[in-house]
Design a protein around this motif. Structure first.
Motif, short mmCIF file in Angstrom:
data_model
loop_
_atom_site.label_atom_id
_atom_site.label_comp_id
_atom_site.label_asym_id
_atom_site.label_seq_id
_atom_site.Cartn_x
_atom_site.Cartn_y
_atom_site.Cartn_z
N HIS A 190 -10.62 4.16 -1.48
CA HIS A 190 -11.37 2.57 -0.33
C HIS A 190 -13.02 2.81 -0.72
O HIS A 190 -13.61 3.84 -0.58
CB HIS A 190 -11.42 2.54 0.63
N ALA A 195 -2.38 11.19 -5.18
CA ALA A 195 -3.45 10.67 -4.39
C ALA A 195 -4.83 11.81 -4.56
O ALA A 195 -5.53 12.61 -4.60
CB ALA A 195 -3.05 10.57 -2.85
N ASN A 226 0.85 -0.59 0.09
CA ASN A 226 -0.03 -0.20 0.18
C ASN A 226 1.16 1.07 -0.16
O ASN A 226 0.04 2.01 -0.13
CB ASN A 226 -1.25 0.24 1.45
N THR A 245 -4.48 4.41 -1.77
CA THR A 245 -6.07 3.76 -1.24
C THR A 245 -6.42 4.52 -0.99
O THR A 245 -7.73 4.41 -0.15
CB THR A 245 -4.88 3.06 0.07
N GLU A 246 -6.68 6.10 -0.70
CA GLU A 246 -7.34 6.98 -0.29
C GLU A 246 -9.06 6.57 -0.80
O GLU A 246 -10.44 7.33 -0.04
CB GLU A 246 -6.94 8.08 -0.91
N ALA A 252 -7.93 12.11 -6.53
CA ALA A 252 -9.25 13.17 -5.40
C ALA A 252 -9.27 14.10 -6.39
O ALA A 252 -10.94 14.59 -6.53
CB ALA A 252 -8.66 13.38 -4.29
#
Length: 233
Positions: free
Chosen positions: A123, A151, A87, A120-121, A155
């Motif tokens: 999910h 990330a 991760n 991984t943000e 986003a």
């Protein structure tokens, strides 16, 4: 190497960008500066599902074919599974053995360095950034900065409506809950009591999840649900 101020400026630029290609250009520019000649920015499909609609940038010249860029990407390429091994961002040296089992790695060429960045943000959605090149260099600070940039990119893509948190073939909320409880050792009877459903319904949820994850038994189903970010324990 990105210093703190540069990273903040790039993240601000990503946040202010109003088009997906502008967002991705910022990330690609940073990867090129690190020595990347090959770039892939993509979501990971669920098992037996196509990847086409999840690919956001694919700049992957085939070193075996005079550097002509690859135009297709298989959802079954083994290189995509490398992103599930950690991760955190990491560096991978492509070997001859790797290249024999992956079109992506073969196109980049054995001996090339490859950075793999899991995002991984989002999910349970899973996304990855891959960058490779014979002269690519990335230390721990570069990898940390790349994690933050990647990330930020995904986003912003979500804010722009380019991606959602779901993937075709994803588990339902109830299927996830049943698998989470299974992962903690609960029996079908105990799960039925906790969720106020019948044991038959519990088994139906397990069977449906198994089919979606292409799993062979209950234990395999839990493992695959963990690998594909469908549950957390």
């Amino acid at each position: 190497m990105l210093d703190h101020t540069e990273l903040k400026n790039k993240l601000r630029a990503i946040s202010d960008a109003n088009a997906a290609h502008h967002v991705l250009d910022i990330l690609e520019s940073n990867l090129r500066r690190m020595g990347a000649t090959h770039i892939l920015v993509t979501g990971l499909p669920m098992p037996n599902r196509p990847i086409d609609n999840l690919v956001h940038r694919f700049r992957w010249p085939d070193q075996r074919n005079d550097g002509i860029e690859s135009t297709s990407l298989s959802a079954n390429d083994s290189a995509l599974m490398l992103g599930l091994a950690s991760n955190r961002a990491r560096l991978w040296t492509i070997t001859d053995g790797d290249a024999q089992h992956s079109e992506i790695l073969a196109a980049a060429g054995a001996g090339s360095e490859m950075v793999i960045v899991p995002v991984t943000e989002l999910h349970p959605f899973q996304a990855f950034v891959y960058a490779a090149g014979p002269s690519l260099q990335a230390g721990n600070l570069e990898l940390s900065g790349l994690e933050a940039l990647s990330a930020g990119v995904f986003a912003r893509l979500r804010e722009l409506g380019i991606i959602s948190g779901q993937r075709p073939g994803a588990l339902s909320t109830r299927e996830r809950r049943v698998l989470e409880l299974t992962a903690f050792g609960k029996t079908a009877g105990e799960i039925a009591e906790v969720l106020d459903i019948s044991q038959r319904t519990v088994h139906a949820h397990l069977q449906n999840a198994s089919v979606k994850l292409n799993a062979s038994n209950k234990t395999h189903t839990v493992v695959e649900a963990l690998r594909y970010g469908q549950i957390r324990v």
